[in-house]
Design a protein around this motif. Structure first.
Motif, PDB file in Angstrom:
ATOM      1  N   ALA A 154       0.832  -1.386  -0.036  1.00 49.99           N
ATOM      2  CA  ALA A 154       0.142   0.060  -0.209  1.00 49.99           C
ATOM      3  C   ALA A 154       0.949   1.370   0.002  1.00 49.99           C
ATOM      4  N   VAL A 155       1.889   1.127   0.769  1.00 46.59           N
ATOM      5  CA  VAL A 155       2.920   2.308   0.689  1.00 46.59           C
ATOM      6  C   VAL A 155       3.547   2.501  -0.460  1.00 46.59           C
ATOM      7  N   LEU A 156       4.096   1.639  -1.215  1.00 47.57           N
ATOM      8  CA  LEU A 156       4.373   1.570  -2.539  1.00 47.57           C
ATOM      9  C   LEU A 156       3.459   2.161  -3.572  1.00 47.57           C
ATOM     10  N   ALA A 157       2.040   1.661  -3.647  1.00 43.81           N
ATOM     11  CA  ALA A 157       1.282   1.815  -4.501  1.00 43.81           C
ATOM     12  C   ALA A 157       0.975   3.601  -4.406  1.00 43.81           C
ATOM     13  N   GLU A 158       0.648   3.936  -2.950  1.00 46.39           N
ATOM     14  CA  GLU A 158       0.605   5.168  -2.757  1.00 46.39           C
ATOM     15  C   GLU A 158       1.869   6.121  -3.286  1.00 46.39           C
ATOM     16  N   GLU A 159       3.137   5.969  -2.834  1.00 51.87           N
ATOM     17  CA  GLU A 159       3.959   6.674  -3.554  1.00 51.87           C
ATOM     18  C   GLU A 159       4.021   6.579  -5.043  1.00 51.87           C
ATOM     19  N   SER A 160       3.876   5.551  -5.867  1.00 47.36           N
ATOM     20  CA  SER A 160       3.946   5.373  -7.191  1.00 47.36           C
ATOM     21  C   SER A 160       2.747   6.242  -7.848  1.00 47.36           C
ATOM     22  N   LYS A 161       1.489   6.409  -7.156  1.00 47.48           N
ATOM     23  CA  LYS A 161       0.434   7.252  -7.515  1.00 47.48           C
ATOM     24  C   LYS A 161       0.984   8.685  -7.743  1.00 47.48           C
ATOM     25  N   ALA A 162       1.763   9.036  -7.077  1.00 44.22           N
ATOM     26  CA  ALA A 162       1.981  10.482  -7.061  1.00 44.22           C
ATOM     27  C   ALA A 162       3.056  10.708  -8.305  1.00 44.22           C
ATOM     28  N   THR A 163       3.398   9.589  -9.065  1.00 35.24           N
ATOM     29  CA  THR A 163       4.185   9.760 -10.429  1.00 35.24           C
ATOM     30  C   THR A 163       3.329  10.139 -11.563  1.00 35.24           C
ATOM     31  N   GLY A 164       1.893   9.663 -11.229  1.00 37.20           N
ATOM     32  CA  GLY A 164       0.832   9.629 -12.402  1.00 37.20           C
ATOM     33  C   GLY A 164       1.135   8.332 -13.263  1.00 37.20           C
ATOM     34  N   ILE A 165       2.005   7.490 -13.201  1.00 31.91           N
ATOM     35  CA  ILE A 165       2.269   6.340 -14.051  1.00 31.91           C
ATOM     36  C   ILE A 165       1.565   5.330 -13.349  1.00 31.91           C
ATOM     37  N   ASP A 166       0.649   4.636 -14.296  1.00 30.16           N
ATOM     38  CA  ASP A 166      -0.104   3.530 -13.682  1.00 30.16           C
ATOM     39  C   ASP A 166       0.608   2.247 -13.969  1.00 30.16           C
ATOM     40  N   TRP A 167       0.376   1.271 -13.307  1.00 31.41           N
ATOM     41  CA  TRP A 167       1.096  -0.129 -13.286  1.00 31.41           C
ATOM     42  C   TRP A 167       0.389  -1.261 -12.939  1.00 31.41           C
ATOM     43  N   ASP A 168       0.668  -2.479 -13.135  1.00 29.80           N
ATOM     44  CA  ASP A 168      -0.227  -3.684 -12.866  1.00 29.80           C
ATOM     45  C   ASP A 168       0.691  -4.636 -12.076  1.00 29.80           C
TER      46      ASP A 168
END
Length: 134
Positions: A67-81
């Motif tokens: 959840a922490v990684l997903a939240e941090e990555s959300k700030a980049t605006g880049i979607d991933w699977d």
């Protein structure tokens, strides 16, 4: 046996040598010239070609769960699977870490993901299969 990213983080924290976790975040995309079956598979979220879209390294003490990684990555605006993860002894040098991340991205692009553990966005370990070429 690792079943979640949390398991991997805990295992890395227990190692006698400090670790770095190397993440290659990927998006499942259609291959070039996809068949109808491949299109349907990707639409169901069950197939595709993994394309690296983001990479990052983390110390196990910097990350509690997916959840922490997903939240941090959300700030980049880049979607991933799918997150592909490898661990390494901390080399003490950012240049070595960057080189290893670059190597992992290249490996993913070549389909060589055997030395990495795959996790879905919920942090559950998943098994990826590679197509057999005849």
């Amino acid at each position: 046996m690792l079943t979640t990213l949390d398991d991997l983080i805990q295992e890395a924290r227990l190692q006698p040598v400090p670790q770095r976790l190397l993440f290659v975040l990927t998006r499942a995309e259609l291959p070039d010239f996809p068949s109808d079956a491949q299109r349907e598979s990707v639409q169901r979220g069950e197939g595709g070609v993994l394309t690296p879209v983001l990479c990052v390294d983390k110390c196990p003490t910097e990350l509690d769960n997916m959840a922490v990684l997903a939240e941090e990555s959300k700030a980049t605006g880049i979607d991933w699977d799918i997150a592909l993860v490898a661990a390494m002894d901390h080399p003490g040098s950012e240049d070595v870490i960057e080189s290893r991340l670059s190597h992992l991205v290249s490996a993913v692009q070549m389909g060589d993901i055997g030395r990495m553990v795959a996790f879905n966005r919920q942090g559950d370990a998943i098994e990826l299969t590679t197509p057999h070429v005849h």
